[in-house]
Design a protein around this motif. Structure first.
Motif, PDB file in Angstrom:
ATOM      1  N   ASN A  20       0.825  -1.213   0.000  1.00 55.68           N
ATOM      2  CA  ASN A  20       0.000   0.000   0.000  1.00 55.68           C
ATOM      3  C   ASN A  20       0.856   1.258   0.000  1.00 55.68           C
ATOM      4  OD1 ASN A  20      -2.316  -1.525   0.020  1.00 55.68           O
ATOM      5  ND2 ASN A  20      -2.492  -1.519   2.260  1.00 55.68           N
ATOM      6  N   ALA A  21       1.921   1.184   0.808  1.00 51.90           N
ATOM      7  CA  ALA A  21       2.802   2.348   0.849  1.00 51.90           C
ATOM      8  C   ALA A  21       3.454   2.582  -0.507  1.00 51.90           C
ATOM      9  CB  ALA A  21       3.877   2.149   1.911  1.00 51.90           C
ATOM     10  N   ALA A  22       3.822   1.492  -1.152  1.00 48.27           N
ATOM     11  CA  ALA A  22       4.448   1.642  -2.476  1.00 48.27           C
ATOM     12  C   ALA A  22       3.460   2.221  -3.472  1.00 48.27           C
ATOM     13  CB  ALA A  22       4.955   0.285  -2.960  1.00 48.27           C
ATOM     14  N   VAL A  23       2.248   1.728  -3.439  1.00 45.13           N
ATOM     15  CA  VAL A  23       1.241   2.254  -4.367  1.00 45.13           C
ATOM     16  C   VAL A  23       1.002   3.730  -4.104  1.00 45.13           C
ATOM     17  CG1 VAL A  23      -1.187   2.130  -4.960  1.00 45.13           C
ATOM     18  CG2 VAL A  23       0.134   0.037  -4.740  1.00 45.13           C
ATOM     19  N   ALA A  24       0.909   4.049  -2.827  1.00 41.15           N
ATOM     20  CA  ALA A  24       0.686   5.455  -2.503  1.00 41.15           C
ATOM     21  C   ALA A  24       1.844   6.318  -2.995  1.00 41.15           C
ATOM     22  CB  ALA A  24       0.509   5.611  -0.992  1.00 41.15           C
ATOM     23  N   GLU A  25       3.031   5.786  -2.834  1.00 40.24           N
ATOM     24  CA  GLU A  25       4.192   6.552  -3.288  1.00 40.24           C
ATOM     25  C   GLU A  25       4.175   6.723  -4.805  1.00 40.24           C
ATOM     26  OE1 GLU A  25       7.719   8.677  -2.712  1.00 40.24           O
ATOM     27  OE2 GLU A  25       6.224   7.899  -1.299  1.00 40.24           O
ATOM     28  N   ILE A  26       3.829   5.661  -5.483  1.00 42.99           N
ATOM     29  CA  ILE A  26       3.781   5.733  -6.938  1.00 42.99           C
ATOM     30  C   ILE A  26       2.722   6.747  -7.379  1.00 42.99           C
ATOM     31  CG2 ILE A  26       3.151   4.436  -9.009  1.00 42.99           C
ATOM     32  CD1 ILE A  26       4.482   1.981  -7.679  1.00 42.99           C
ATOM     33  N   ASP A  31       1.206  11.861  -9.630  1.00 44.53           N
ATOM     34  CA  ASP A  31       0.484  13.124  -9.519  1.00 44.53           C
ATOM     35  C   ASP A  31       1.435  14.318  -9.602  1.00 44.53           C
ATOM     36  OD1 ASP A  31      -1.833  11.775  -9.329  1.00 44.53           O
ATOM     37  OD2 ASP A  31      -1.924  11.843  -7.130  1.00 44.53           O
ATOM     38  N   ASP A  32       2.538  14.189  -8.932  1.00 40.60           N
ATOM     39  CA  ASP A  32       3.495  15.301  -8.979  1.00 40.60           C
ATOM     40  C   ASP A  32       4.000  15.532 -10.399  1.00 40.60           C
ATOM     41  OD1 ASP A  32       3.117  15.587  -6.335  1.00 40.60           O
ATOM     42  OD2 ASP A  32       4.959  14.523  -5.726  1.00 40.60           O
ATOM     43  N   ASP A  33       4.371  14.403 -11.039  1.00 36.90           N
ATOM     44  CA  ASP A  33       4.869  14.553 -12.417  1.00 36.90           C
ATOM     45  C   ASP A  33       3.798  15.129 -13.336  1.00 36.90           C
ATOM     46  OD1 ASP A  33       7.252  13.633 -11.591  1.00 36.90           O
ATOM     47  OD2 ASP A  33       6.916  11.551 -12.255  1.00 36.90           O
ATOM     48  N   TYR A  34       2.584  14.678 -13.111  1.00 33.98           N
ATOM     49  CA  TYR A  34       1.509  15.178 -13.960  1.00 33.98           C
ATOM     50  C   TYR A  34       1.307  16.676 -13.756  1.00 33.98           C
ATOM     51  CZ  TYR A  34      -3.093  15.666 -16.024  1.00 33.98           C
ATOM     52  OH  TYR A  34      -4.149  16.070 -16.772  1.00 33.98           O
ATOM     53  N   ALA A  35       1.374  17.067 -12.501  1.00 35.54           N
ATOM     54  CA  ALA A  35       1.215  18.499 -12.238  1.00 35.54           C
ATOM     55  C   ALA A  35       2.335  19.289 -12.898  1.00 35.54           C
ATOM     56  CB  ALA A  35       1.188  18.746 -10.732  1.00 35.54           C
ATOM     57  N   VAL A  36       3.557  18.748 -12.760  1.00 36.96           N
ATOM     58  CA  VAL A  36       4.685  19.440 -13.382  1.00 36.96           C
ATOM     59  C   VAL A  36       4.513  19.479 -14.895  1.00 36.96           C
ATOM     60  CG1 VAL A  36       7.150  19.315 -13.791  1.00 36.96           C
ATOM     61  CG2 VAL A  36       6.248  18.896 -11.507  1.00 36.96           C
ATOM     62  N   PHE A  37       4.062  18.357 -15.415  1.00 37.98           N
ATOM     63  CA  PHE A  37       3.879  18.292 -16.876  1.00 37.98           C
ATOM     64  C   PHE A  37       2.840  19.306 -17.331  1.00 37.98           C
ATOM     65  CE2 PHE A  37       1.974  16.214 -20.643  1.00 37.98           C
ATOM     66  CZ  PHE A  37       3.084  16.301 -21.457  1.00 37.98           C
ATOM     67  N   ARG A  38       1.763  19.380 -16.593  1.00 40.76           N
ATOM     68  CA  ARG A  38       0.732  20.346 -16.981  1.00 40.76           C
ATOM     69  C   ARG A  38       1.259  21.769 -16.876  1.00 40.76           C
ATOM     70  NH1 ARG A  38      -5.026  19.461 -14.444  1.00 40.76           N
ATOM     71  NH2 ARG A  38      -5.300  21.324 -15.720  1.00 40.76           N
ATOM     72  N   LEU A  39       2.012  21.984 -15.839  1.00 44.42           N
ATOM     73  CA  LEU A  39       2.575  23.323 -15.688  1.00 44.42           C
ATOM     74  C   LEU A  39       3.487  23.660 -16.857  1.00 44.42           C
ATOM     75  CD1 LEU A  39       2.879  25.829 -13.960  1.00 44.42           C
ATOM     76  CD2 LEU A  39       4.782  24.713 -12.781  1.00 44.42           C
ATOM     77  N   GLU A  40       4.283  22.669 -17.259  1.00 40.44           N
ATOM     78  CA  GLU A  40       5.175  22.911 -18.381  1.00 40.44           C
ATOM     79  C   GLU A  40       4.388  23.177 -19.662  1.00 40.44           C
ATOM     80  OE1 GLU A  40       7.695  19.569 -18.536  1.00 40.44           O
ATOM     81  OE2 GLU A  40       8.971  20.220 -16.871  1.00 40.44           O
ATOM     82  N   ILE A  41       3.339  22.414 -19.817  1.00 31.63           N
ATOM     83  CA  ILE A  41       2.514  22.626 -21.023  1.00 31.63           C
ATOM     84  C   ILE A  41       1.926  24.031 -21.023  1.00 31.63           C
ATOM     85  CG2 ILE A  41       0.356  21.943 -22.119  1.00 31.63           C
ATOM     86  CD1 ILE A  41       1.005  19.079 -21.404  1.00 31.63           C
ATOM     87  N   THR A  42       1.431  24.427 -19.871  1.00 30.20           N
ATOM     88  CA  THR A  42       0.851  25.768 -19.797  1.00 30.20           C
ATOM     89  C   THR A  42       1.884  26.845 -20.102  1.00 30.20           C
ATOM     90  OG1 THR A  42      -0.681  24.967 -18.126  1.00 30.20           O
ATOM     91  CG2 THR A  42      -0.414  27.340 -18.321  1.00 30.20           C
ATOM     92  N   GLN A  43       3.045  26.648 -19.527  1.00 33.07           N
ATOM     93  CA  GLN A  43       4.090  27.636 -19.800  1.00 33.07           C
ATOM     94  C   GLN A  43       4.490  27.645 -21.269  1.00 33.07           C
ATOM     95  OE1 GLN A  43       7.159  26.583 -17.047  1.00 33.07           O
ATOM     96  NE2 GLN A  43       6.186  27.624 -15.299  1.00 33.07           N
ATOM     97  N   SER A  44       4.558  26.460 -21.842  1.00 35.36           N
ATOM     98  CA  SER A  44       4.908  26.395 -23.263  1.00 35.36           C
ATOM     99  C   SER A  44       3.866  27.094 -24.122  1.00 35.36           C
ATOM    100  CB  SER A  44       5.043  24.936 -23.687  1.00 35.36           C
ATOM    101  OG  SER A  44       6.102  24.333 -22.976  1.00 35.36           O
ATOM    102  N   ARG A  45       2.630  26.918 -23.777  1.00 37.61           N
ATOM    103  CA  ARG A  45       1.582  27.600 -24.536  1.00 37.61           C
ATOM    104  C   ARG A  45       1.711  29.114 -24.423  1.00 37.61           C
ATOM    105  NH1 ARG A  45      -3.748  23.924 -23.092  1.00 37.61           N
ATOM    106  NH2 ARG A  45      -3.246  22.158 -24.439  1.00 37.61           N
TER     107      ARG A  45
END
Length: 506
Positions: A20-26, A31-45
């Motif tokens: 469970n801890a591993a799943v939560a960590e994953i 989620d963090d990467d996705y947020a960063v990715f979205r942020l990057e996309i927004t900035q790129s736009r």
DNA sequence: CTGGGGACGGGGCCC
DNA sequence: GGGGCCCCGTCCCCA
């Protein structure tokens, strides 16, 4: 054994907790990467938008600088050179239409044109053409020879005036990808950044493109020197001493047929008969993306309004002020295929529909033009909006084709011997006509004006007799019957052809 | 492919 | 000279 069972149980529970801890960590990492990715996309736009905006600004600045250079070169010509900024336009409905023009507003709900002819507006099709007409006077040259030249900002748009020397008709080329430079255009781009085309192309309303036109005469000085301009074959070739009268008289009128050709009323003052709508400055297209290959039926639904404006040179010649209407109707794109203009005598209507020109304006050009001051002083042409060069470009495209038509007219004149009798010249192609009505009738070919409207099918015609003939389609009138087989025809010539083919042996 | 027909532009005639 | 009308040629579409 019992201890072993307990041990296994504990191991299992530990494994579960770890899993469970591993799943939560994953999940957290994702989620963090996705947020960063979205942020990057927004900035790129955002960066893309900024870069796009900067690119547009750079293009505009460059075009303006080029125009300024060209204008300075032109204004530094000798005094014998008259620079005419003709066909300066009032467009988009934000300019005041004066000089007898009646603003006709298409009433809501009264759609006299078909909706299958969209005026497509392309952001990327804006052009950067500034056309300056130069009339160089030279009495030594052939009398009555008038030379006009239009210089374009974009060499791809400019006419090669020397083609008149070689005898080859100038070919106008267009580049729909030229960046627009109109301030309002830029504003529109900014406002609709991302999908300007989608926004602009959604416009289906009729556009009114207006240009005010004045022609200048100074006695016989309106004649120009074609040789000095290297345009010996261009211009009208009037006989020495003959008086040529370029005709600018175009009345905006709307005539509807009520089934009886004798009952025609002008609908210019009647909103129910109007067919021109005011342009919405906020939705002003950056250019007109045109279509080619329109059917004849589509031609009937074409209209636009162009009011042409000539210019006065510094000597203050006689000014002939008048207006020409080119109707852009419904969704029909105003097109003008200059290449086909000399093709045959029936291509004029298609020419206009083949007109492919993007609209672009440049305030610097308008304000710096040596003629601009005159225009401002003239009450006829006031309130030239920043979009005036929209119409000017439109009209300059007309001129592009006019040069070819003019060359053709000159060739015709060289072969025909009765040009002396054709004192009335078409202001578009310089073709001569014997009377004013004929040239006015002819000029509707260029302007696209169709004042005669059929009430049965809403088709419009440039000539009343054509409307009259068209009405037979609805009435089924076939007054011409074959005496041999009884077959009836709507026109005498059909009967004649029929008899020649089928009963020639009788 | 052909004929009929609509649309369109130019020219001419008549009032 | 203006307006209306007609004729003619041409292009194009369609059955």
């Amino acid at each position: 054994m019992a201890n072993c069972m307990v041990f296994h149980t504990q191991i299992a529970s530990i494994m579960e907790v770890l899993a469970n801890a591993a799943v939560a960590e994953i999940c957290k990492l994702v989620d963090d990467d996705y947020a960063v990715f979205r942020l990057e996309i927004t900035q790129s736009r955002k960066e893309n938008r900024v870069l796009r905006r900067k690119l547009l600004e750079l293009k505009v600045a460059r075009e303006r600088a080029e125009r300024t250079m060209r204008e300075r070169v032109l204004t530094s010509r000798p005094s014998s050179v008259k620079i005419l900024d003709r066909y300066r336009g009032i467009s988009r409905g934000e300019g005041h239409l004066t000089g007898g023009h009646r603003t006709i507003v298409k009433p809501a709900g009264h759609n006299t044109w078909r909706d299958d002819q969209p005026i497509t507006v392309d952001e990327g099709s804006g052009t950067s053409t500034q056309h300056i007409i130069i009339i160089e006077s030279a009495e030594a040259a052939g009398p009555g020879v008038k030379q006009e030249r239009s210089e374009g900002e974009d060499p791809r748009h400019s006419r090669d005036i020397h083609t008149g020397v070689s005898g080859e008709p100038p070919v106008a080329t267009e580049d729909p990808t030229t960046t627009p430079a109109h301030p309002s255009a830029r504003r529109s781009i900014t406002e609709v950044s991302g999908t300007p085309n989608a926004v602009l192309k959604s416009e289906a309303e009729t556009k009114t493109l207006t240009v005010t036109h004045r022609l200048l005469h100074k006695g016989s000085d309106h004649r120009s020197d074609p040789e000095r301009l290297g345009l010996g074959r261009l211009g009208c070739p009037p006989a020495p001493g003959s008086e040529y009268l370029p005709v600018f008289h175009h009345r905006q009128r709307m005539v509807h047929s009520h089934g009886d050709s004798d009952v025609l009323d002008t609908g210019g003052d009647d909103p129910s008969y109007s067919y021109v709508t005011k342009m919405d400055p906020g939705n002003m297209p950056l250019g007109l993306e045109t279509q080619t290959g329109l059917s004849r039926g589509d031609r009937n639904n074409y209209s636009s309004s162009i009011y042409t404006e000539g210019c006065l040179d510094k000597k203050g010649e006689v000014i002939v002020v008048d207006e020409v209407t080119v109707k852009v109707e419904g969704d029909a794109p105003p097109t003008w295929n200059a290449d086909s203009h000399l093709g045959d005598g029936h291509s004029q209507g298609r020419d206009f529909l083949d007109y492919r020109e993007s609209l672009e304006t440049d305030l610097n050009v308008a304000t710096r033009s040596p003629l601009h001051s005159f225009r401002d002083q003239n009450p006829v042409s006031t309130s030239m909006g920043p979009s005036e060069s929209h119409s000017r470009v439109l009209f300059d495209e007309v001129l592009n084709s006019n040069d070819r038509a003019r060359a053709q007219a000159q060739r015709r004149g060289a072969t025909s011997g009765n040009i002396k009798e054709k004192r009335f010249l078409c202001m578009f192609c310089n073709k001569g006509f014997s009377c004013l009505q004929k040239v006015e009738r002819h000029q509707r070919v260029h302007t696209g004006e169709k004042p005669f409207s059929c009430t049965q099918c809403e088709k419009r015609f440039s000539r009343q007799d054509h409307l009259k003939m068209h009405l037979k389609v609805h009435t089924g009138e076939r007054p011409f019957a074959c005496t041999h087989c009884g077959k009836r025809f709507s026109e005498r010539r059909y009967l004649r052809i029929h008899q020649q083919k089928n009963h020639s042996t009788l």
